[in-house]
Design a protein around this motif. Sequence first.
Motif, PDB file in Angstrom:
ATOM      1  N   GLN A  95     -24.460  -0.696 -32.939  1.00 53.37           N
ATOM      2  CA  GLN A  95     -25.876  -1.028 -33.073  1.00 53.37           C
ATOM      3  C   GLN A  95     -26.786   0.096 -32.594  1.00 53.37           C
ATOM      4  N   ILE A  96     -26.326   0.859 -31.599  1.00 55.34           N
ATOM      5  CA  ILE A  96     -27.174   1.948 -31.074  1.00 55.34           C
ATOM      6  C   ILE A  96     -26.807   3.300 -31.697  1.00 55.34           C
ATOM      7  N   GLY A  97     -25.943   3.286 -32.715  1.00 57.69           N
ATOM      8  CA  GLY A  97     -25.663   4.500 -33.471  1.00 57.69           C
ATOM      9  C   GLY A  97     -24.594   5.405 -32.906  1.00 57.69           C
ATOM     10  N   VAL A  98     -23.781   4.895 -31.989  1.00 51.24           N
ATOM     11  CA  VAL A  98     -22.676   5.683 -31.437  1.00 51.24           C
ATOM     12  C   VAL A  98     -21.434   5.463 -32.299  1.00 51.24           C
ATOM     13  N   LYS A  99     -20.816   6.536 -32.757  1.00 52.22           N
ATOM     14  CA  LYS A  99     -19.628   6.430 -33.584  1.00 52.22           C
ATOM     15  C   LYS A  99     -18.438   5.959 -32.741  1.00 52.22           C
ATOM     16  N   THR A 100     -17.514   5.262 -33.388  1.00 47.62           N
ATOM     17  CA  THR A 100     -16.358   4.732 -32.669  1.00 47.62           C
ATOM     18  C   THR A 100     -15.078   5.011 -33.443  1.00 47.62           C
ATOM     19  N   ALA A 101     -13.999   5.256 -32.708  1.00 43.79           N
ATOM     20  CA  ALA A 101     -12.710   5.500 -33.364  1.00 43.79           C
ATOM     21  C   ALA A 101     -11.574   5.112 -32.426  1.00 43.79           C
ATOM     22  N   ILE A 102     -10.492   4.646 -33.016  1.00 46.64           N
ATOM     23  CA  ILE A 102      -9.232   4.459 -32.313  1.00 46.64           C
ATOM     24  C   ILE A 102      -8.453   5.763 -32.438  1.00 46.64           C
ATOM     25  N   VAL A 103      -7.890   6.224 -31.334  1.00 47.06           N
ATOM     26  CA  VAL A 103      -7.062   7.441 -31.330  1.00 47.06           C
ATOM     27  C   VAL A 103      -5.757   7.078 -30.630  1.00 47.06           C
ATOM     28  N   THR A 104      -4.720   6.833 -31.413  1.00 52.58           N
ATOM     29  CA  THR A 104      -3.484   6.294 -30.866  1.00 52.58           C
ATOM     30  C   THR A 104      -2.269   7.138 -31.238  1.00 52.58           C
ATOM     31  N   SER A 105      -1.270   7.118 -30.362  1.00 56.95           N
ATOM     32  CA  SER A 105       0.006   7.774 -30.655  1.00 56.95           C
ATOM     33  C   SER A 105       0.921   6.892 -31.488  1.00 56.95           C
ATOM     34  N   SER A 106       0.491   5.662 -31.760  1.00 57.53           N
ATOM     35  CA  SER A 106       1.252   4.791 -32.651  1.00 57.53           C
ATOM     36  C   SER A 106       1.150   5.303 -34.084  1.00 57.53           C
ATOM     37  N   ASN A 107       2.119   4.905 -34.914  1.00 57.41           N
ATOM     38  CA  ASN A 107       2.114   5.374 -36.305  1.00 57.41           C
ATOM     39  C   ASN A 107       1.486   4.344 -37.234  1.00 57.41           C
ATOM     40  N   ASN A 108       1.403   4.692 -38.518  1.00 54.89           N
ATOM     41  CA  ASN A 108       0.766   3.814 -39.495  1.00 54.89           C
ATOM     42  C   ASN A 108       1.527   2.516 -39.689  1.00 54.89           C
ATOM     43  N   ASP A 109       2.854   2.555 -39.556  1.00 55.19           N
ATOM     44  CA  ASP A 109       3.631   1.322 -39.683  1.00 55.19           C
ATOM     45  C   ASP A 109       3.233   0.310 -38.614  1.00 55.19           C
ATOM     46  N   LYS A 110       3.068   0.788 -37.392  1.00 52.73           N
ATOM     47  CA  LYS A 110       2.624  -0.093 -36.309  1.00 52.73           C
ATOM     48  C   LYS A 110       1.242  -0.668 -36.625  1.00 52.73           C
ATOM     49  N   MET A 111       0.354   0.150 -37.160  1.00 52.99           N
ATOM     50  CA  MET A 111      -0.998  -0.317 -37.438  1.00 52.99           C
ATOM     51  C   MET A 111      -1.019  -1.425 -38.487  1.00 52.99           C
ATOM     52  N   GLU A 112      -0.039  -1.455 -39.368  1.00 56.96           N
ATOM     53  CA  GLU A 112       0.019  -2.541 -40.348  1.00 56.96           C
ATOM     54  C   GLU A 112       0.189  -3.882 -39.645  1.00 56.96           C
ATOM     55  N   ASN A 113       0.936  -3.910 -38.544  1.00 62.00           N
ATOM     56  CA  ASN A 113       1.060  -5.137 -37.760  1.00 62.00           C
ATOM     57  C   ASN A 113      -0.269  -5.529 -37.138  1.00 62.00           C
ATOM     58  N   VAL A 114      -1.020  -4.517 -36.695  1.00 56.37           N
ATOM     59  CA  VAL A 114      -2.339  -4.774 -36.130  1.00 56.37           C
ATOM     60  C   VAL A 114      -3.260  -5.350 -37.197  1.00 56.37           C
ATOM     61  N   TYR A 115      -3.274  -4.724 -38.364  1.00 55.18           N
ATOM     62  CA  TYR A 115      -4.157  -5.180 -39.439  1.00 55.18           C
ATOM     63  C   TYR A 115      -3.809  -6.604 -39.882  1.00 55.18           C
ATOM     64  N   ALA A 116      -2.532  -6.960 -39.804  1.00 55.27           N
ATOM     65  CA  ALA A 116      -2.116  -8.305 -40.206  1.00 55.27           C
ATOM     66  C   ALA A 116      -2.734  -9.366 -39.307  1.00 55.27           C
ATOM     67  N   GLN A 117      -2.937  -9.031 -38.031  1.00 57.79           N
ATOM     68  CA  GLN A 117      -3.532  -9.982 -37.092  1.00 57.79           C
ATOM     69  C   GLN A 117      -5.044  -9.830 -36.977  1.00 57.79           C
ATOM     70  N   HIS A 118      -5.528  -8.620 -37.230  1.00 59.07           N
ATOM     71  CA  HIS A 118      -6.965  -8.340 -37.081  1.00 59.07           C
ATOM     72  C   HIS A 118      -7.440  -7.578 -38.318  1.00 59.07           C
ATOM     73  N   ALA A 119      -7.697  -8.314 -39.365  1.00 62.24           N
ATOM     74  CA  ALA A 119      -8.094  -7.685 -40.628  1.00 62.24           C
ATOM     75  C   ALA A 119      -9.425  -6.956 -40.508  1.00 62.24           C
ATOM     76  N   ASN A 120     -10.210  -7.287 -39.483  1.00 61.24           N
ATOM     77  CA  ASN A 120     -11.548  -6.689 -39.335  1.00 61.24           C
ATOM     78  C   ASN A 120     -11.547  -5.409 -38.514  1.00 61.24           C
ATOM     79  N   ILE A 121     -10.378  -4.931 -38.096  1.00 62.38           N
ATOM     80  CA  ILE A 121     -10.350  -3.799 -37.167  1.00 62.38           C
ATOM     81  C   ILE A 121     -10.945  -2.539 -37.792  1.00 62.38           C
ATOM     82  N   LYS A 122     -10.762  -2.369 -39.107  1.00 66.24           N
ATOM     83  CA  LYS A 122     -11.316  -1.194 -39.770  1.00 66.24           C
ATOM     84  C   LYS A 122     -12.828  -1.287 -39.918  1.00 66.24           C
TER      85      LYS A 122
END
Length: 206
Positions: A95-122
């Motif tokens: 809301q105040i215009g600060v950019k945000t990003a996740i920076v993780t050592s996990s791989n894309n396969d792991k992130m698919e599990n995250v997206y399955a539970q939290h479709a709004n994360i992107k």
Amino acid sequence: MKMIKACLFDLDGVVFDTEPLYTLFYRDIFKEYYPHEQGIEYKIKGQTLREIYDAYFPNDEALQASLTRRLYAYEAQMPYRFIDGLEDFVQHLKQIGVKTAIVTSSNNDKMENVYAQHANIKQLFDRVFTADDFTESKPSPEPYLTAARQLGVSITDCVVFEDSFNGLRSGVAAKARVVGLATSNSVESIQAFTSEVIENFVGYQL
């Protein structure tokens, strides 16, 4: 105070309260293969799966494949619960215009599990950077330097949120402002890297 243009968040232990679950998983693995060594599960925090294999299970592709299957099965059933206050804090940043990003050592396969539970994360974060986006992993500064560059901001205009020692080292080496999350390690141990330490994001302001 210097203007903040981006906030960069580690994943496990910062966005999600999953570090205790990984500690249990790797404790069992190392108890099985390194029964006489203690605490390895803490030393590897912030490292990629490839780095863990190269250091502790080198030159054994069959064993690495077996461990990967065990990890993926574990991650598939693992709950991904947000750290308290995280969602509200990130929404405020947007809301105040600060950019945000996740920076993780996990791989894309792991992130698919995250997206399955939290479709709004992107939608919650502007970008998600994984181990597949970096040539070096934490404690190298390269993950955070890459994220800042891709977001089009200077790393000195960024705040890094980290919980693991390797992640804290990465943020400090990158020359970012670093805020430690006392979700995986004690406040006292994190203060060796940064004077800014919080338990969660409830009521937190930059």
